[in-house]
Design a protein around this motif. Structure first.
Motif, short mmCIF file in Angstrom:
data_model
loop_
_atom_site.label_atom_id
_atom_site.label_comp_id
_atom_site.label_asym_id
_atom_site.label_seq_id
_atom_site.Cartn_x
_atom_site.Cartn_y
_atom_site.Cartn_z
N PHE A 30 -15.26 -58.07 -38.78
CA PHE A 30 -15.87 -58.43 -37.50
C PHE A 30 -14.85 -59.12 -36.59
CE2 PHE A 30 -20.11 -58.84 -39.94
CZ PHE A 30 -20.34 -57.48 -39.80
N SER A 31 -14.09 -60.05 -37.16
CA SER A 31 -13.14 -60.82 -36.37
C SER A 31 -12.02 -59.95 -35.81
CB SER A 31 -12.55 -61.95 -37.21
OG SER A 31 -13.55 -62.87 -37.60
N LEU A 32 -11.64 -58.91 -36.56
CA LEU A 32 -10.56 -58.03 -36.10
C LEU A 32 -11.02 -57.08 -34.98
CD1 LEU A 32 -8.75 -57.18 -39.45
CD2 LEU A 32 -7.89 -58.58 -37.56
N LYS A 33 -12.31 -57.12 -34.67
CA LYS A 33 -12.82 -56.35 -33.53
C LYS A 33 -13.06 -57.26 -32.32
CE LYS A 33 -15.08 -52.93 -36.50
NZ LYS A 33 -16.36 -52.35 -36.96
N ASP A 34 -12.79 -58.54 -32.53
CA ASP A 34 -13.02 -59.54 -31.48
C ASP A 34 -11.76 -59.66 -30.62
OD1 ASP A 34 -13.72 -61.66 -29.90
OD2 ASP A 34 -13.54 -63.16 -31.49
N ASN A 35 -11.84 -59.35 -29.35
CA ASN A 35 -10.68 -59.38 -28.45
C ASN A 35 -10.08 -60.77 -28.32
OD1 ASN A 35 -10.72 -56.64 -27.92
ND2 ASN A 35 -12.13 -56.85 -26.18
N VAL A 36 -10.91 -61.79 -28.42
CA VAL A 36 -10.40 -63.16 -28.32
C VAL A 36 -9.47 -63.45 -29.49
CG1 VAL A 36 -11.02 -65.60 -28.32
CG2 VAL A 36 -12.41 -63.95 -27.04
N THR A 37 -9.88 -63.06 -30.69
CA THR A 37 -9.03 -63.25 -31.87
C THR A 37 -7.77 -62.41 -31.77
OG1 THR A 37 -10.97 -63.71 -33.25
CG2 THR A 37 -8.94 -63.08 -34.38
N LEU A 38 -7.92 -61.14 -31.40
CA LEU A 38 -6.76 -60.24 -31.32
C LEU A 38 -5.73 -60.72 -30.29
CD1 LEU A 38 -8.46 -56.72 -31.54
CD2 LEU A 38 -7.09 -57.85 -33.28
N SER A 39 -6.21 -61.34 -29.22
CA SER A 39 -5.30 -61.79 -28.16
C SER A 39 -4.38 -62.92 -28.63
CB SER A 39 -6.09 -62.25 -26.93
OG SER A 39 -6.82 -63.44 -27.23
N LYS A 40 -4.75 -63.58 -29.72
CA LYS A 40 -3.94 -64.67 -30.24
C LYS A 40 -2.81 -64.19 -31.14
CE LYS A 40 -7.94 -67.81 -30.36
NZ LYS A 40 -8.83 -68.61 -31.26
N LEU A 41 -2.84 -62.92 -31.52
CA LEU A 41 -1.91 -62.41 -32.53
C LEU A 41 -0.61 -61.90 -31.91
CD1 LEU A 41 -4.42 -60.43 -34.79
CD2 LEU A 41 -3.84 -62.87 -34.82
N HIS A 42 0.50 -62.15 -32.59
CA HIS A 42 1.81 -61.62 -32.17
C HIS A 42 1.96 -60.16 -32.54
CE1 HIS A 42 2.82 -65.73 -31.31
NE2 HIS A 42 2.85 -66.10 -32.57
N TYR A 43 1.37 -59.77 -33.67
CA TYR A 43 1.50 -58.40 -34.17
C TYR A 43 0.12 -57.87 -34.56
CZ TYR A 43 6.49 -59.34 -34.31
OH TYR A 43 7.78 -59.65 -33.95
N PRO A 44 -0.76 -57.64 -33.58
CA PRO A 44 -2.15 -57.26 -33.88
C PRO A 44 -2.28 -55.96 -34.67
CG PRO A 44 -1.64 -56.98 -31.54
CD PRO A 44 -0.52 -57.76 -32.13
N LYS A 45 -1.48 -54.96 -34.35
CA LYS A 45 -1.60 -53.67 -35.06
C LYS A 45 -1.16 -53.81 -36.51
CE LYS A 45 -1.10 -50.87 -30.90
NZ LYS A 45 -0.29 -49.86 -30.17
N SER A 46 -0.12 -54.59 -36.74
CA SER A 46 0.35 -54.82 -38.11
C SER A 46 -0.70 -55.59 -38.91
CB SER A 46 1.68 -55.58 -38.10
OG SER A 46 2.67 -54.85 -37.41
N VAL A 47 -1.33 -56.57 -38.27
CA VAL A 47 -2.36 -57.36 -38.95
C VAL A 47 -3.55 -56.47 -39.32
CG1 VAL A 47 -4.04 -59.23 -38.67
CG2 VAL A 47 -1.67 -59.54 -37.91
N ILE A 48 -3.99 -55.64 -38.39
CA ILE A 48 -5.12 -54.73 -38.66
C ILE A 48 -4.77 -53.79 -39.81
CG2 ILE A 48 -6.44 -52.79 -37.74
CD1 ILE A 48 -6.33 -54.23 -35.00
N GLN A 49 -3.55 -53.26 -39.80
CA GLN A 49 -3.12 -52.37 -40.87
C GLN A 49 -3.06 -53.10 -42.21
OE1 GLN A 49 -2.85 -49.18 -40.67
NE2 GLN A 49 -2.12 -48.86 -42.75
N PHE A 50 -2.63 -54.35 -42.18
CA PHE A 50 -2.59 -55.16 -43.40
C PHE A 50 -3.98 -55.27 -44.02
CE2 PHE A 50 -3.30 -59.24 -45.47
CZ PHE A 50 -2.26 -59.31 -46.38
N TYR A 51 -4.97 -55.63 -43.21
CA TYR A 51 -6.32 -55.81 -43.75
C TYR A 51 -6.99 -54.48 -44.09
CZ TYR A 51 -6.27 -60.81 -42.93
OH TYR A 51 -5.97 -62.16 -42.98
N THR A 52 -6.61 -53.41 -43.40
CA THR A 52 -7.12 -52.09 -43.76
C THR A 52 -6.69 -51.74 -45.19
OG1 THR A 52 -7.05 -51.33 -41.46
CG2 THR A 52 -7.09 -49.63 -43.18
N GLN A 53 -5.42 -52.02 -45.49
CA GLN A 53 -4.91 -51.75 -46.84
C GLN A 53 -5.44 -52.76 -47.85
OE1 GLN A 53 -0.62 -50.54 -47.10
NE2 GLN A 53 -0.61 -50.89 -44.89
N ASN A 54 -5.88 -53.91 -47.36
CA ASN A 54 -6.41 -54.97 -48.23
C ASN A 54 -7.94 -54.93 -48.30
OD1 ASN A 54 -5.50 -57.21 -49.90
ND2 ASN A 54 -6.59 -58.55 -48.47
#
Length: 457
Positions: A30-54
């Motif tokens: 849920f949090s990875l679909k939240d634009n407020v959370t994503l806007s804080k990240l330096h590497y949002p696509k890498s983070v999403i990919q990390f949790y997808t694999q996790n």
């Protein structure tokens, strides 16, 4: 190695392992679909990919998965200054070791949103740290957005982090992403040693030089054991072969005609080369001398050619035409003892048109300041370097042929079965005999990089 072991002990001794379980929730997804959370990240696509694999599971809050790793990871971020990297890049205003322990020890059903955001920010901090260690913070070739989107030379930070989580020695796996080049390892060990010994006597200028030169070394891609390193600031060339290093003096470009920083591979070298004079040198420097002295071309073994490659006979009328339309003509210098390229030239692909070569002006290597060329690199003892390349290429039998060709100025190509990486870099600080040596900032490149680090200190 001693510095690395001490650093490992410091981190591991600081760990207190909690023993409370935490059930998985969908809060990460849920949090990875939240634009407020994503806007804080330096590497949002890498983070999403990390949790997808996790499988969208907690990576650091779940105490059931190697509970020591989160605290090692947090302490590693806290010790980022030991790598010359600012803690402010790693969400330290929102995450901390104390907060990690508090969230992990709280009941499962409490603060689910806060736990998910903390876990995501910690992942982004570690991915940022890994990218900064591997590519550098201010890499001129790759922006953070580009790194976030692309697989660069087979490296992705989220894969490196996932791999580290699967290892027994999490810390070692993370630190493996750093450059393997000796100059970097020497600087890193020295800087780490300063902090271990609490050595406050090291001048700030010295530490800043170490930090910015570690940054430059992170921009280098090679992880080969054998490579040639040309350092512009120290006027040196080093041929590294496993545990052996062979040193040579070099002449590099003047501040007005800088030698470029680049990476390539030497694929072949040629004895008794002729020299095709660059048009800028021909027009700005050579043509006035030709017009002033009609024998200049003959005295220096130069020949003029037209656009079709035909040799031009020099007459007064032809000189007048060349002066009026210099771009229609080119000049070459035949091989010989006074050829500008000397007796051998080493070729490597690059977009700058520079190469490494011998020289007929060997007395210039006695100068302390050797920023004297138009951008190409002249190397002292070029025959020795060529011989070392043949030995490394398992072609020792060709060395007598090389020596005869150089002595008699016979043109021969020596193609390497195994191209040797060449790195031309700009390092104003190196560790020599265990101590830092500072070199003159010939091209005045240090100031802008120092300012970037100081703004983020």
């Amino acid at each position: 190695m001693k510095a690395f072991l001490t650093f490992t002990i410091i981190l591991c001794c600081a760990i207190i392992t909690p023993a409370q379980d935490l059930k998985m929730t969908n809060e990460i997804a849920f949090s990875l679909k939240d634009n407020v959370t994503l806007s804080k990240l330096h590497y949002p696509k890498s983070v999403i990919q990390f949790y997808t694999q996790n499988d969208s599971e907690y990576a650091w809050i779940d105490i059931m998965q190697k509970p020591d790793q989160p605290e090692i990871a947090m302490l590693l971020l806290e010790y980022s200054y030991r790598f010359g990297l600012p803690l402010s890049d790693y969400h330290w205003e929102a995450i901390s070791l104390q907060k990690l322990r508090k969230l992990r020890n709280s009941p499962v059903e409490i603060n689910q949103k806060e736990k998910a955001v903390f876990d995501i920010l910690m992942t982004d901090a570690l991915i940022t740290f890994i990218n900064n260690l591997h590519f550098g913070k201010y890499n001129p070739s790759y922006s953070s957005a580009y790194i976030d989107t692309n697989d660069i030379n087979g490296f992705r930070s989220e894969d490196a982090l996932l791999y580290a989580k699967m290892q027994t020695d999490f810390l070692k796996a993370i630190l493996e992403v750093q450059p393997k080049i000796k100059a970097y390892t020497d600087l890193q060990n020295y800087l780490n040693g300063l902090y271990e010994e609490n050595d406050c006597s090291a001048p700030q200028t010295e530490i800043e030089r170490i930090v910015i030169n570690m940054e430059r070394l992170r921009w280098i891609n090679t992880r080969d054991e054998a490579y040639i390193l040309v350092n512009i600031s120290s006027y040196t060339l080093e041929f590294h072969q496993k545990d052996s290093v062979f040193d040579f003096k070099v002449i590099i470009g003047k501040p007005t005609t800088k030698t470029p920083v680049l990476e390539s591979s030497i694929t072949y070298f040629t004895t008794a080369p002729d020299w095709k004079v660059p048009q800028s040198i021909f027009i700005k420097e050579m043509l006035p001398k030709i017009l002033k002295n009609s024998r200049y071309l003959e005295d220096h073994h130069y020949s003029v050619y037209d656009k079709q490659g035909n040799k031009v006979e020099i007459t007064w009328s032809k000189l007048k035409e060349i002066r009026q339309n210099p771009n229609r003509y080119s000049v070459r210098q035949s091989s010989g003892c006074d050829n500008a390229l000397g007796a051998v030239v080493f070729r490597f692909e690059n977009s700058y048109g520079v190469y490494l070569h011998d020289t007929s002006q060997k007395q210039l290597f006695n100068k302390d300041d050797r920023a004297l060329s138009h951008g190409c690199i002249r190397v002292e003892n070029a025959k020795e370097l060529a011989s070392l390349l043949l030995k490394y290429d398992h072609s020792e039998h060709k060395i007598p042929i090389l020596e005869n060709a150089m002595a008699d100025y016979q043109r021969k190509d020596f193609v390497l079965k195994e191209p040797v990486p060449i790195i031309i870099t700009y390092l104003t600080c190196l560790i020599k005999d265990g101590k830092p040596v500072l070199y003159k900032d010939i091209y005045h490149f240090d100031d802008s990089l120092e300012n970037k680090f100081n703004q983020n200190k």
